[in-house]
Design a protein around this motif. Structure first.
Motif, PDB file in Angstrom:
ATOM      1  N   PHE A   1      32.613  48.376  31.213  1.00 43.64           N
ATOM      2  CA  PHE A   1      32.869  48.508  32.638  1.00 43.64           C
ATOM      3  C   PHE A   1      34.308  48.129  32.955  1.00 43.64           C
ATOM      4  N   THR A   2      34.676  48.325  34.212  1.00 43.70           N
ATOM      5  CA  THR A   2      35.979  47.914  34.725  1.00 43.70           C
ATOM      6  C   THR A   2      35.761  46.769  35.705  1.00 43.70           C
ATOM      7  N   VAL A   3      36.534  45.706  35.535  1.00 46.46           N
ATOM      8  CA  VAL A   3      36.491  44.559  36.440  1.00 46.46           C
ATOM      9  C   VAL A   3      37.593  44.759  37.479  1.00 46.46           C
ATOM     10  N   ASN A   4      37.193  44.789  38.737  1.00 51.48           N
ATOM     11  CA  ASN A   4      38.133  44.890  39.858  1.00 51.48           C
ATOM     12  C   ASN A   4      38.063  43.556  40.579  1.00 51.48           C
ATOM     13  N   GLY A   5      39.129  42.746  40.477  1.00 50.02           N
ATOM     14  CA  GLY A   5      39.005  41.389  40.979  1.00 50.02           C
ATOM     15  C   GLY A   5      40.148  40.906  41.839  1.00 50.02           C
ATOM     16  N   THR A   6      39.869  39.773  42.479  1.00 47.07           N
ATOM     17  CA  THR A   6      40.858  39.019  43.236  1.00 47.07           C
ATOM     18  C   THR A   6      40.762  37.571  42.782  1.00 47.07           C
ATOM     19  N   TYR A   7      41.909  36.993  42.494  1.00 43.23           N
ATOM     20  CA  TYR A   7      42.012  35.606  42.027  1.00 43.23           C
ATOM     21  C   TYR A   7      42.131  34.709  43.260  1.00 43.23           C
ATOM     22  N   LEU A   8      41.065  33.988  43.580  1.00 44.23           N
ATOM     23  CA  LEU A   8      40.963  33.255  44.841  1.00 44.23           C
ATOM     24  C   LEU A   8      41.467  31.813  44.792  1.00 44.23           C
ATOM     25  N   LYS A   9      41.188  31.124  43.710  1.00 38.85           N
ATOM     26  CA  LYS A   9      41.460  29.688  43.612  1.00 38.85           C
ATOM     27  C   LYS A   9      41.929  29.395  42.187  1.00 38.85           C
ATOM     28  N   THR A  10      42.989  28.608  42.062  1.00 32.80           N
ATOM     29  CA  THR A  10      43.562  28.337  40.745  1.00 32.80           C
ATOM     30  C   THR A  10      42.527  27.729  39.813  1.00 32.80           C
ATOM     31  N   ASP A  11      42.394  28.353  38.656  1.00 31.85           N
ATOM     32  CA  ASP A  11      41.522  27.853  37.587  1.00 31.85           C
ATOM     33  C   ASP A  11      42.386  26.965  36.699  1.00 31.85           C
TER      34      ASP A  11
ATOM     35  N   ALA B   1      46.707  30.666  41.639  1.00 31.76           N
ATOM     36  CA  ALA B   1      46.052  31.728  42.409  1.00 31.76           C
ATOM     37  C   ALA B   1      46.752  31.886  43.747  1.00 31.76           C
ATOM     38  N   LYS B   2      47.061  33.155  44.076  1.00 32.21           N
ATOM     39  CA  LYS B   2      47.683  33.478  45.358  1.00 32.21           C
ATOM     40  C   LYS B   2      47.049  34.732  45.938  1.00 32.21           C
ATOM     41  N   GLY B   3      45.773  34.974  45.578  1.00 33.03           N
ATOM     42  CA  GLY B   3      45.103  36.177  46.055  1.00 33.03           C
ATOM     43  C   GLY B   3      45.474  37.427  45.276  1.00 33.03           C
ATOM     44  N   GLN B   4      45.993  37.259  44.060  1.00 34.70           N
ATOM     45  CA  GLN B   4      46.377  38.407  43.242  1.00 34.70           C
ATOM     46  C   GLN B   4      45.153  39.257  42.902  1.00 34.70           C
ATOM     47  N   THR B   5      45.380  40.549  42.798  1.00 34.93           N
ATOM     48  CA  THR B   5      44.317  41.448  42.363  1.00 34.93           C
ATOM     49  C   THR B   5      44.575  41.867  40.927  1.00 34.93           C
ATOM     50  N   TYR B   6      43.511  42.285  40.259  1.00 35.32           N
ATOM     51  CA  TYR B   6      43.610  42.714  38.866  1.00 35.32           C
ATOM     52  C   TYR B   6      42.529  43.738  38.578  1.00 35.32           C
ATOM     53  N   VAL B   7      42.800  44.553  37.562  1.00 36.21           N
ATOM     54  CA  VAL B   7      41.851  45.553  37.084  1.00 36.21           C
ATOM     55  C   VAL B   7      41.858  45.477  35.568  1.00 36.21           C
ATOM     56  N   LEU B   8      40.689  45.205  34.978  1.00 35.25           N
ATOM     57  CA  LEU B   8      40.587  45.011  33.532  1.00 35.25           C
ATOM     58  C   LEU B   8      39.425  45.791  32.943  1.00 35.25           C
ATOM     59  N   PRO B   9      39.635  46.433  31.810  1.00 39.10           N
ATOM     60  CA  PRO B   9      38.484  46.938  31.073  1.00 39.10           C
ATOM     61  C   PRO B   9      37.780  45.737  30.436  1.00 39.10           C
ATOM     62  N   ALA B  10      36.456  45.775  30.395  1.00 41.13           N
ATOM     63  CA  ALA B  10      35.705  44.646  29.844  1.00 41.13           C
ATOM     64  C   ALA B  10      34.368  45.139  29.308  1.00 41.13           C
ATOM     65  N   GLY B  11      33.659  44.221  28.672  1.00 37.62           N
ATOM     66  CA  GLY B  11      32.357  44.578  28.135  1.00 37.62           C
ATOM     67  C   GLY B  11      31.489  43.352  27.940  1.00 37.62           C
TER      68      GLY B  11
ATOM     69  N   TYR C   1      37.009  33.482  41.671  1.00 37.81           N
ATOM     70  CA  TYR C   1      37.261  34.919  41.538  1.00 37.81           C
ATOM     71  C   TYR C   1      36.279  35.705  42.398  1.00 37.81           C
ATOM     72  N   LYS C   2      36.753  36.807  42.933  1.00 42.91           N
ATOM     73  CA  LYS C   2      35.856  37.765  43.573  1.00 42.91           C
ATOM     74  C   LYS C   2      35.964  39.036  42.745  1.00 42.91           C
ATOM     75  N   GLU C   3      34.846  39.460  42.139  1.00 41.37           N
ATOM     76  CA  GLU C   3      34.901  40.599  41.226  1.00 41.37           C
ATOM     77  C   GLU C   3      33.805  41.610  41.523  1.00 41.37           C
ATOM     78  N   LEU C   4      34.156  42.864  41.309  1.00 39.43           N
ATOM     79  CA  LEU C   4      33.217  43.973  41.403  1.00 39.43           C
ATOM     80  C   LEU C   4      33.366  44.782  40.122  1.00 39.43           C
ATOM     81  N   LEU C   5      32.248  45.061  39.474  1.00 41.59           N
ATOM     82  CA  LEU C   5      32.253  45.834  38.238  1.00 41.59           C
ATOM     83  C   LEU C   5      31.954  47.289  38.557  1.00 41.59           C
ATOM     84  N   THR C   6      32.813  48.187  38.057  1.00 45.24           N
ATOM     85  CA  THR C   6      32.632  49.622  38.287  1.00 45.24           C
ATOM     86  C   THR C   6      32.673  50.353  36.952  1.00 45.24           C
TER      87      THR C   6
END
Length: 132
Positions: free
Chosen positions: A78-88, A94-104, A56-61
């Motif tokens: 915070f909000t997780v702004n991510g890209t799914y890089l490699k299948t977990d 994983a196909k490079g999908q992006t996601y935005v999630l509230p988290a804590g 995953y590539k993630e940035l917290l905002t």
């Protein structure tokens, strides 16, 4: 001190600086993962971080950090702004999908260092986002 320690932990996360994250941890550290097994110790945490940075590539905002007055407990939202890089394993492909999630995160601290972090996000929301 606890707010600063928690902020330093997340600042290091956003830089991709695993060593910087580990520097905020107490020697007696436990990582409670959302819907996963607890990891004990800095070595187990570092291994987890290596896996996460490959997958995953993630940035917290939108970060807001809270702490009690005696510096022993804290939390962050915070909000997780991510890209799914490699299948977990066990998760969608994983196909490079992006996601935005509230988290804590929830923290216990001792001697100005983090002894416990519990991370929370809605896994089903994440799966829905990366499955579209």
């Amino acid at each position: 001190m606890s707010r600063e320690t928690i902020q330093a932990y997340y600042d290091a996360f956003n830089r991709g600086d695993v060593e910087g994250m580990i520097a905020t941890l107490h020697d007696d550290f436990a990582h409670h993962v959302n819907e996963g097994a607890m990891r004990l110790g800095k070595d187990a945490f570092a291994e987890f971080c290596r896996h996460m940075s490959e997958t995953y590539k993630e940035l917290l905002t939108d970060m807001v950090v809270f702490a009690n007055e005696d510096g022993t407990r804290g939390a962050a939202e915070f909000t997780v702004n991510g890209t799914y890089l490699k299948t977990d394993p066990g998760l969608p492909e994983a196909k490079g999908q992006t996601y935005v999630l509230p988290a804590g995160g929830f923290f216990t601290l001792k001697d100005g260092k983090i002894t416990r972090v519990t991370t929370y996000y809605n896994l089903q929301d994440w799966i829905r986002q990366v499955s579209q």
